[in-house]
Design a protein around this motif. Structure first.
Motif, PDB file in Angstrom:
ATOM      1  N   LEU A  51       0.835  -1.196   0.000  1.00 54.77           N
ATOM      2  CA  LEU A  51       0.000   0.000   0.000  1.00 54.77           C
ATOM      3  C   LEU A  51       0.875   1.253   0.000  1.00 54.77           C
ATOM      4  N   LEU A  52       1.977   1.235   0.774  1.00 48.67           N
ATOM      5  CA  LEU A  52       2.885   2.383   0.797  1.00 48.67           C
ATOM      6  C   LEU A  52       3.434   2.677  -0.589  1.00 48.67           C
ATOM      7  N   MET A  53       3.887   1.624  -1.278  1.00 49.18           N
ATOM      8  CA  MET A  53       4.459   1.805  -2.617  1.00 49.18           C
ATOM      9  C   MET A  53       3.405   2.312  -3.596  1.00 49.18           C
ATOM     10  N   CYS A  54       2.190   1.791  -3.479  1.00 47.66           N
ATOM     11  CA  CYS A  54       1.109   2.208  -4.389  1.00 47.66           C
ATOM     12  C   CYS A  54       0.750   3.679  -4.175  1.00 47.66           C
ATOM     13  N   ILE A  55       0.583   4.085  -2.903  1.00 48.16           N
ATOM     14  CA  ILE A  55       0.242   5.474  -2.602  1.00 48.16           C
ATOM     15  C   ILE A  55       1.327   6.410  -3.132  1.00 48.16           C
ATOM     16  N   ALA A  56       2.606   6.044  -2.867  1.00 49.30           N
ATOM     17  CA  ALA A  56       3.721   6.905  -3.253  1.00 49.30           C
ATOM     18  C   ALA A  56       3.819   7.061  -4.764  1.00 49.30           C
ATOM     19  N   THR A  57       3.703   5.946  -5.503  1.00 53.06           N
ATOM     20  CA  THR A  57       3.897   6.025  -6.959  1.00 53.06           C
ATOM     21  C   THR A  57       2.676   6.617  -7.668  1.00 53.06           C
ATOM     22  N   ILE A  58       1.480   6.254  -7.216  1.00 48.58           N
ATOM     23  CA  ILE A  58       0.268   6.841  -7.828  1.00 48.58           C
ATOM     24  C   ILE A  58       0.210   8.334  -7.506  1.00 48.58           C
ATOM     25  N   GLY A  59       0.658   8.679  -6.285  1.00 44.28           N
ATOM     26  CA  GLY A  59       0.727  10.093  -5.919  1.00 44.28           C
ATOM     27  C   GLY A  59       1.693  10.857  -6.811  1.00 44.28           C
ATOM     28  N   ALA A  60       2.829  10.226  -7.142  1.00 45.52           N
ATOM     29  CA  ALA A  60       3.794  10.861  -8.043  1.00 45.52           C
ATOM     30  C   ALA A  60       3.160  11.126  -9.407  1.00 45.52           C
ATOM     31  N   PHE A  61       2.372  10.170  -9.891  1.00 49.62           N
ATOM     32  CA  PHE A  61       1.655  10.369 -11.156  1.00 49.62           C
ATOM     33  C   PHE A  61       0.667  11.530 -11.015  1.00 49.62           C
ATOM     34  N   ALA A  62      -0.004  11.605  -9.860  1.00 52.75           N
ATOM     35  CA  ALA A  62      -1.036  12.625  -9.654  1.00 52.75           C
ATOM     36  C   ALA A  62      -0.468  14.038  -9.709  1.00 52.75           C
ATOM     37  N   ILE A  63       0.797  14.205  -9.304  1.00 52.51           N
ATOM     38  CA  ILE A  63       1.395  15.551  -9.334  1.00 52.51           C
ATOM     39  C   ILE A  63       2.291  15.740 -10.561  1.00 52.51           C
ATOM     40  N   GLY A  64       2.196  14.790 -11.509  1.00 54.45           N
ATOM     41  CA  GLY A  64       2.915  14.949 -12.775  1.00 54.45           C
ATOM     42  C   GLY A  64       4.347  14.474 -12.775  1.00 54.45           C
ATOM     43  N   GLU A  65       4.802  13.813 -11.679  1.00 58.09           N
ATOM     44  CA  GLU A  65       6.170  13.289 -11.623  1.00 58.09           C
ATOM     45  C   GLU A  65       6.180  11.850 -12.162  1.00 58.09           C
ATOM     46  N   TYR A  66       5.874  11.728 -13.464  1.00 55.82           N
ATOM     47  CA  TYR A  66       5.728  10.388 -14.063  1.00 55.82           C
ATOM     48  C   TYR A  66       7.032   9.576 -14.048  1.00 55.82           C
ATOM     49  N   PRO A  67       8.167  10.168 -14.471  1.00 53.37           N
ATOM     50  CA  PRO A  67       9.404   9.366 -14.460  1.00 53.37           C
ATOM     51  C   PRO A  67       9.746   8.836 -13.073  1.00 53.37           C
ATOM     52  N   GLU A  68       9.582   9.665 -12.052  1.00 57.29           N
ATOM     53  CA  GLU A  68       9.907   9.232 -10.697  1.00 57.29           C
ATOM     54  C   GLU A  68       8.936   8.161 -10.215  1.00 57.29           C
ATOM     55  N   GLY A  69       7.662   8.291 -10.572  1.00 65.08           N
ATOM     56  CA  GLY A  69       6.670   7.275 -10.200  1.00 65.08           C
ATOM     57  C   GLY A  69       7.021   5.916 -10.762  1.00 65.08           C
ATOM     58  N   VAL A  70       7.433   5.888 -12.059  1.00 63.36           N
ATOM     59  CA  VAL A  70       7.838   4.618 -12.681  1.00 63.36           C
ATOM     60  C   VAL A  70       9.144   4.126 -12.066  1.00 63.36           C
ATOM     61  N   ALA A  71      10.099   5.038 -11.867  1.00 64.91           N
ATOM     62  CA  ALA A  71      11.423   4.647 -11.371  1.00 64.91           C
ATOM     63  C   ALA A  71      11.357   4.025  -9.984  1.00 64.91           C
ATOM     64  N   VAL A  72      10.540   4.618  -9.105  1.00 57.65           N
ATOM     65  CA  VAL A  72      10.416   4.075  -7.749  1.00 57.65           C
ATOM     66  C   VAL A  72       9.930   2.632  -7.787  1.00 57.65           C
ATOM     67  N   MET A  73       8.862   2.382  -8.568  1.00 58.38           N
ATOM     68  CA  MET A  73       8.330   1.024  -8.644  1.00 58.38           C
ATOM     69  C   MET A  73       9.286   0.082  -9.377  1.00 58.38           C
ATOM     70  N   LEU A  74      10.014   0.609 -10.365  1.00 58.40           N
ATOM     71  CA  LEU A  74      10.981  -0.208 -11.107  1.00 58.40           C
ATOM     72  C   LEU A  74      12.098  -0.693 -10.187  1.00 58.40           C
ATOM     73  N   PHE A  75      12.676   0.238  -9.430  1.00 61.52           N
ATOM     74  CA  PHE A  75      13.760  -0.160  -8.533  1.00 61.52           C
ATOM     75  C   PHE A  75      13.254  -1.085  -7.429  1.00 61.52           C
ATOM     76  N   TYR A  76      12.041  -0.853  -6.997  1.00 57.99           N
ATOM     77  CA  TYR A  76      11.433  -1.762  -6.011  1.00 57.99           C
ATOM     78  C   TYR A  76      11.331  -3.167  -6.597  1.00 57.99           C
ATOM     79  N   ALA A  77      10.872  -3.287  -7.857  1.00 61.84           N
ATOM     80  CA  ALA A  77      10.727  -4.587  -8.510  1.00 61.84           C
ATOM     81  C   ALA A  77      12.078  -5.282  -8.669  1.00 61.84           C
ATOM     82  N   ILE A  78      13.105  -4.489  -9.048  1.00 60.63           N
ATOM     83  CA  ILE A  78      14.447  -5.067  -9.185  1.00 60.63           C
ATOM     84  C   ILE A  78      14.941  -5.565  -7.824  1.00 60.63           C
ATOM     85  N   GLY A  79      14.685  -4.779  -6.787  1.00 64.60           N
ATOM     86  CA  GLY A  79      15.061  -5.221  -5.437  1.00 64.60           C
ATOM     87  C   GLY A  79      14.380  -6.519  -5.053  1.00 64.60           C
TER      88      GLY A  79
END
Length: 675
Positions: free
Chosen positions: A126-154
């Motif tokens: 839920l934390l990851m979802c709120i953070a990344t969807i929130g990033a999309f909501a404020i227009g920070e699309y690259p960071e929203g994808v990057a956060v979830m991408l690095f999480y997935a790699i981890g």
């Protein structure tokens, strides 16, 4: 593996059964990184399942979603900053980033929904979802994808780390063949191992693994026992000796009579103990899981406060800026490094110990062994081999060869274990000697004639009975002495004793080097115990003890607030094993009762493994606390920076995924260590 956990009325786990043919697929999580993982399923202290399972995926399949997202993200960043495209704007740009987000974000979104459905609202997902969807909501699309991408790699690297940690234990699972060759009326027949009954005879070819425990019928055979004992040196067995499931026949065809049912074999018990061990948590591990359950909702509320409260205190309040700070705070706060690297550290310790032929029945015993102050040991079967052998022969006025063959010939008429030791030492020489007029003198020994010579063989009382003078030093020897007289003249003696194990002295020296006190308890007479203790340099030794006396000695040590490990192998050791802080059983020669009661089992009966077990416990605890310190320090610093607006989403990614990866790499170090 499917683990069926039983709990008492207070929710405490009281048992675990293992079904080796099925795998748990539950996905109920509580702050535990596992969106893409495979291979591990475990339960927390409340009985909730944590499944590190994504099916039987190849490494390519595991990395594929991250690779797709990474490629799409790089292209999008290129279009945004280096190769501007007129069409890459508006809804097209948003759609592109959403497509890049889905491969890595969808599994996490799914896990978050599943967790909420099962009552686990404040999960890491839920934390990851709120953070990344929130990033999309404020227009920070690259960071929203990057956060979830690095999480997935981890997550993928975590999966690989878990697989590596389990590899030593998985080797055990491969040691039981499904089929075996059974001889029926002299004809070999292939039969399922689970259907083979006690008394049937297995024919084992060179290179084949034994499927069930049994007794060797062939005169001699050499086996690789590494899977059971951690010992790479081949072990040669003689006719009548016990051989165990999982041993590999190395040379000639061997025949084994089955003595134990498939489900009751020593290897089956080992597998069950190791599988149950992964479900029994150490206090540190349980604390971290409880901490994560409290910690996660707190940081969610703090993130909301960071976003909303400044509205009432800051003059130039900008919602977007404070929302970004709150999102950064959420990403940083994920407890991934703690709730993954710590169990992985303990699991690595269990795997490392299994590789060394030591079985811990739970990660809590790794912690206990790390704090042991006194090691109490039984003598026979633990420090000594438990087999009487001729240690010394002294011949007077006769050749040693003649003394041995005459005495052995006379002892063939006795059933005493001491006589058996002399016969075995003679190695068949007695067969060329004629024995007549044998008389057993109760409590003294034997009298008879060998090749016409009168011979007496017994204790010193026998010599005194016939007024035969002998070497006075014999009276001062604590070990068993068989004195020999031929034609009424003293002819020498045999010193018979239980042989000390080869690595016993090294074990005691190693324990002393790490400031651990050693104590020996034995039912043998005090003189024998003192002699062994002196040779091994043991700190304290007590002899002439009954089982209840051993319990009293251990209770006496415990009353001094000392952490005690007791090592034993006999049935009479079971009560003391249960009483000690850590009960250690010698598993090769040890009784089933002691092995069942023990917390730790040493498979090859080597005393030096006591030191190895303590060393593994210390290294595991050290790594766990290194990870706790690393995670708390980095997260605390970046949390403060994030709340103050000084850290971006990229620092947040490092604080979460980066620290988790560092902690995981640190945890798997124990797998490469040599003990």
């Amino acid at each position: 593996m499917k683990h069926e956990h039983q709990h008492d009325a207070n929710g405490k786990e009281i048992g675990c059964t293992v079904d080796e043919k099925t795998k748990s697929k539950n996905n109920n999580q509580s702050g535990c990184c596992s969106a893409h993982n495979e291979t591990e399923s475990h339960s927390d202290e409340d009985g909730h399942d944590h499944d590190h399972s994504g099916g039987n995926q190849t490494m390519f399949q595991m990395f594929l979603p991250a690779v797709i997202s990474f490629a799409l993200l790089l292209i999008a960043i290129g279009f945004d900053n280096y190769f501007p495209q007129t069409w890459f704007t508006g809804w097209v740009r948003i759609a592109w980033y959403i497509v890049a987000y889905v491969p890595v974000g969808f599994p996490v979104l799914k896990e978050a929904v599943e967790s909420i459905r099962k009552g686990e609202i404040f999960s890491e997902f839920l934390l990851m979802c709120i953070a990344t969807i929130g990033a999309f909501a404020i227009g920070e699309y690259p960071e929203g994808v990057a956060v979830m991408l690095f999480y997935a790699i981890g997550e993928v690297f975590q999966t690989l780390a878990v697989q590596r940690a389990k590899s030593n234990i998985k080797l055990l699972l491969d040691q039981r063949p499904d089929e075996a060759t059974v001889l029926k009326d002299g004809n070999p027949t292939i039969k399922k191992a689970s259907e083979i009954t006690i008394g049937e005879i297995i024919q084992l070819k060179s290179g084949e693994k034994l499927a069930l425990d049994g007794t060797l019928l062939t005169d001699t055979a050499t086996f690789n026992t590494a899977a059971l004992t951690g010992e790479s040196k081949p072990d040669t067995k003689l006719k009548g000796e016990t051989v165990l499931a999982g041993m590999i026949n190395l040379n000639t065809i061997a025949q084994v009579e089955v003595t134990t049912a498939y489900t009751d074999s020593k290897l089956s018990k080992i597998l069950e103990m190791v599988q149950e061990a992964t479900a029994k948590k150490a206090p540190t591990e349980l604390f971290i899981r409880k901490f994560a359950k409290i910690y996660t909702p707190i940081v969610v509320y703090l993130a909301i406060a960071i976003c909303v409260l400044p509205m009432f205190f800051v003059d130039n309040y900008v919602f977007r800026d404070w929302l970004y700070r709150a999102l950064v705070f959420l990403v940083i706060s994920c407890p991934c490094a703690l709730v993954i690297s710590i169990p992985l550290g303990y699991f690595g310790g269990i795997g490392a110990s299994s590789k060394n032929g030591i079985l811990f029945k739970g990660s809590s015993f790794l912690d206990i062994m790390a704090s042991i102050q006194v090691v109490v040991m039984d003598k026979t079967g633990t420090l000594t081999k438990g087999v009487f052998n001729v240690q010394k022969v002294v011949a007077v006025g006769i050749s040693e060869d003649d003394l041995v063959k005459f005495t052995a010939a006379l002892e063939t008429k006795s059933t005493h274990p001491v006589g058996t030791a002399i016969i075995e030492y003679a190695k068949g020489k007695e067969k060329n000697v004629t024995v007549t007029d044998v008389e057993e003198i109760a409590g003294h020994g034997l009298k008879g004639k060998t090749n016409g010579n009168e011979i007496l063989a017994g204790n010193v009382k026998l010599m005194k009975k016939f007024n035969i003078s002998y070497d006075a030093e014999i009276d001062n020897t604590p070990f068993t002495i068989i004195v020999i007289a031929i034609n009424q003249k003293y002819a020498g003696y045999f010193l018979i004793a239980d042989e000390i194990k080869e690595d016993a002295k090294q074990a005691i020296e190693s324990l002393h080097k790490i400031n651990i006190k050693t104590v020996m308890l034995s039912g043998d007479k005090q003189a024998v115990v003192d002699a062994v203790a002196k040779e091994l340099n043991i700190d304290q030794a007590y002899g002439d003890l009954l089982p209840e006396n051993k319990v009293e000695k251990v209770e006496e040590l415990k009353s001094q607030n000392l952490k005690i490990a007791f090592v034993g192998d006999g049935v009479n050791d079971a009560p003391v094993v249960a009483l000690a802080d850590a009960g250690i059983a010698m598993g090769g020669l040890g009784s089933d009762a002691t092995i069942e009661t023990a917390d730790i089992v040493i498979q090859n009966d080597q005393p030096y493994k006591i030191y190895t077990a303590i060393n593994i416990g210390k290294k595991t605890k050290q790594i766990v606390w290194q990870n706790i310190g690393l995670a708390f320090t980095v997260k605390a610093v970046v949390l403060v920076l994030g709340a103050g607006g000084l850290a971006t989403m990229w620092e947040a990614v490092f604080a979460d995924v980066g620290v988790a990866l560092l902690a995981i790499l640190n945890a798997v170090r124990i797998q490469k260590m040599k003990f």
